[in-house]
Design a protein around this motif. Structure first.
Motif, PDB file in Angstrom:
ATOM      1  N   ILE A 141     -25.951 -11.709  57.007  1.00 37.49           N
ATOM      2  CA  ILE A 141     -25.350 -12.646  57.956  1.00 37.49           C
ATOM      3  C   ILE A 141     -25.655 -14.089  57.541  1.00 37.49           C
ATOM      4  O   ILE A 141     -24.769 -14.943  57.562  1.00 37.49           O
ATOM      5  CB  ILE A 141     -25.829 -12.365  59.395  1.00 37.49           C
ATOM      6  CG1 ILE A 141     -25.250 -11.033  59.882  1.00 37.49           C
ATOM      7  CG2 ILE A 141     -25.449 -13.498  60.340  1.00 37.49           C
ATOM      8  CD1 ILE A 141     -25.871 -10.509  61.160  1.00 37.49           C
ATOM      9  N   SER A 142     -26.888 -14.338  57.123  1.00 38.60           N
ATOM     10  CA  SER A 142     -27.243 -15.706  56.734  1.00 38.60           C
ATOM     11  C   SER A 142     -26.539 -16.131  55.444  1.00 38.60           C
ATOM     12  O   SER A 142     -26.371 -17.325  55.198  1.00 38.60           O
ATOM     13  CB  SER A 142     -28.758 -15.862  56.609  1.00 38.60           C
ATOM     14  OG  SER A 142     -29.243 -15.138  55.507  1.00 38.60           O
ATOM     15  N   SER A 143     -26.079 -15.176  54.642  1.00 42.62           N
ATOM     16  CA  SER A 143     -25.370 -15.508  53.400  1.00 42.62           C
ATOM     17  C   SER A 143     -23.857 -15.634  53.603  1.00 42.62           C
ATOM     18  O   SER A 143     -23.157 -16.107  52.707  1.00 42.62           O
ATOM     19  CB  SER A 143     -25.638 -14.444  52.335  1.00 42.62           C
ATOM     20  OG  SER A 143     -24.900 -13.254  52.589  1.00 42.62           O
ATOM     21  N   LEU A 144     -23.363 -15.231  54.757  1.00 43.77           N
ATOM     22  CA  LEU A 144     -21.911 -15.218  54.985  1.00 43.77           C
ATOM     23  C   LEU A 144     -21.282 -16.604  54.860  1.00 43.77           C
ATOM     24  O   LEU A 144     -20.214 -16.749  54.263  1.00 43.77           O
ATOM     25  CB  LEU A 144     -21.590 -14.641  56.361  1.00 43.77           C
ATOM     26  CG  LEU A 144     -21.169 -13.186  56.429  1.00 43.77           C
ATOM     27  CD1 LEU A 144     -20.851 -12.783  57.857  1.00 43.77           C
ATOM     28  CD2 LEU A 144     -20.061 -12.841  55.501  1.00 43.77           C
ATOM     29  N   SER A 145     -21.919 -17.603  55.391  1.00 46.09           N
ATOM     30  CA  SER A 145     -21.363 -18.949  55.344  1.00 46.09           C
ATOM     31  C   SER A 145     -21.188 -19.422  53.898  1.00 46.09           C
ATOM     32  O   SER A 145     -20.140 -19.981  53.545  1.00 46.09           O
ATOM     33  CB  SER A 145     -22.261 -19.912  56.120  1.00 46.09           C
ATOM     34  OG  SER A 145     -21.714 -21.211  56.095  1.00 46.09           O
ATOM     35  N   ASP A 146     -22.191 -19.198  53.066  1.00 45.92           N
ATOM     36  CA  ASP A 146     -22.086 -19.572  51.658  1.00 45.92           C
ATOM     37  C   ASP A 146     -21.002 -18.765  50.952  1.00 45.92           C
ATOM     38  O   ASP A 146     -20.259 -19.303  50.125  1.00 45.92           O
ATOM     39  CB  ASP A 146     -23.417 -19.375  50.937  1.00 45.92           C
ATOM     40  CG  ASP A 146     -24.472 -20.391  51.357  1.00 45.92           C
ATOM     41  OD1 ASP A 146     -24.099 -21.470  51.872  1.00 45.92           O
ATOM     42  OD2 ASP A 146     -25.666 -20.102  51.173  1.00 45.92           O
TER      43      ASP A 146
ATOM     44  N   GLU B 218     -29.643  -9.143  58.486  1.00 49.49           N
ATOM     45  CA  GLU B 218     -29.891 -10.555  58.780  1.00 49.49           C
ATOM     46  C   GLU B 218     -29.688 -11.423  57.541  1.00 49.49           C
ATOM     47  O   GLU B 218     -29.108 -12.518  57.631  1.00 49.49           O
ATOM     48  CB  GLU B 218     -31.301 -10.760  59.351  1.00 49.49           C
ATOM     49  CG  GLU B 218     -31.451 -10.274  60.776  1.00 49.49           C
ATOM     50  CD  GLU B 218     -30.501 -10.967  61.734  1.00 49.49           C
ATOM     51  OE1 GLU B 218     -30.355 -12.206  61.661  1.00 49.49           O
ATOM     52  OE2 GLU B 218     -29.888 -10.271  62.556  1.00 49.49           O
ATOM     53  N   ARG B 219     -30.166 -10.957  56.390  1.00 50.62           N
ATOM     54  CA  ARG B 219     -29.956 -11.716  55.147  1.00 50.62           C
ATOM     55  C   ARG B 219     -28.468 -11.802  54.826  1.00 50.62           C
ATOM     56  O   ARG B 219     -27.987 -12.848  54.381  1.00 50.62           O
ATOM     57  CB  ARG B 219     -30.714 -11.075  53.987  1.00 50.62           C
ATOM     58  CG  ARG B 219     -32.185 -11.407  53.978  1.00 50.62           C
ATOM     59  CD  ARG B 219     -32.855 -11.071  52.658  1.00 50.62           C
ATOM     60  NE  ARG B 219     -32.656  -9.702  52.228  1.00 50.62           N
ATOM     61  CZ  ARG B 219     -33.499  -8.702  52.421  1.00 50.62           C
ATOM     62  NH1 ARG B 219     -34.635  -8.924  53.051  1.00 50.62           N
ATOM     63  NH2 ARG B 219     -33.235  -7.494  51.986  1.00 50.62           N
TER      64      ARG B 219
ATOM     65  N   ILE C 146     -21.666  -3.764  49.989  1.00 57.93           N
ATOM     66  CA  ILE C 146     -22.747  -3.935  50.972  1.00 57.93           C
ATOM     67  C   ILE C 146     -22.294  -3.783  52.409  1.00 57.93           C
ATOM     68  O   ILE C 146     -23.075  -3.365  53.270  1.00 57.93           O
ATOM     69  CB  ILE C 146     -23.464  -5.293  50.785  1.00 57.93           C
ATOM     70  CG1 ILE C 146     -24.677  -5.448  51.716  1.00 57.93           C
ATOM     71  CG2 ILE C 146     -22.548  -6.450  51.057  1.00 57.93           C
ATOM     72  CD1 ILE C 146     -25.937  -5.006  51.145  1.00 57.93           C
ATOM     73  N   CYS C 147     -21.058  -4.110  52.698  1.00 58.50           N
ATOM     74  CA  CYS C 147     -20.623  -4.252  54.089  1.00 58.50           C
ATOM     75  C   CYS C 147     -20.782  -3.002  54.943  1.00 58.50           C
ATOM     76  O   CYS C 147     -21.203  -3.099  56.092  1.00 58.50           O
ATOM     77  CB  CYS C 147     -19.193  -4.760  54.147  1.00 58.50           C
ATOM     78  SG  CYS C 147     -19.113  -6.518  53.796  1.00 58.50           S
TER      79      CYS C 147
END
Length: 118
Positions: free
Chosen positions: A25-30, A22-23, A65-66
């Motif tokens: 995914i939330s960092s993907l946009s940045d 989840e963290r 990480i992926c």
């Protein structure tokens, strides 16, 4: 009793991995925004070395990480980009930068597709 302990540990591990995912995914946009900025830096020959170094560092982190968080396609593309930059010599040519741009665009496309799906 041992099975119950193993099940509890497995549940804790899965919950921890879910939080990491989840963290991520939330960092993907940045991360996408940062890579687009670096893609822009590749337009200027005087910025090629620094941009490639920064792109390589970000690709290395993604590659690391992926696979752990279930985004192996992003990781594979990040690894290809990292390897390409590692293979470049000190003197960068337009063809080298075109290759980096192509791989970076493929990575960005994959990241955006996964972001849209998440």
């Amino acid at each position: 009793m041992v099975q119950r302990l193993n099940a509890d540990k497995t549940a804790q591990l899965n919950a921890g991995l879910a939080r990491v995912r989840e963290r991520f995914i939330s960092s993907l946009s940045d991360r996408v925004d940062e890579l687009y900025d670096l893609l822009g830096d590749l337009q200027h020959e005087e910025d090629w070395q620094d941009a490639c170094s920064d792109i390589r560092a970000r690709a290395h982190k993604l590659h690391g990480i992926c696979a752990s968080v279930g985004f192996s396609d992003i990781g594979t593309k990040a690894a290809s980009l990292e390897e390409k930059i590692d293979a470049l010599g000190a003197e960068l040519s337009s063809a080298d930068i075109d290759d980096v741009k192509d791989l970076l665009n493929r990575l960005l496309d994959e990241m955006e597709q996964n972001l849209d799906a998440a």
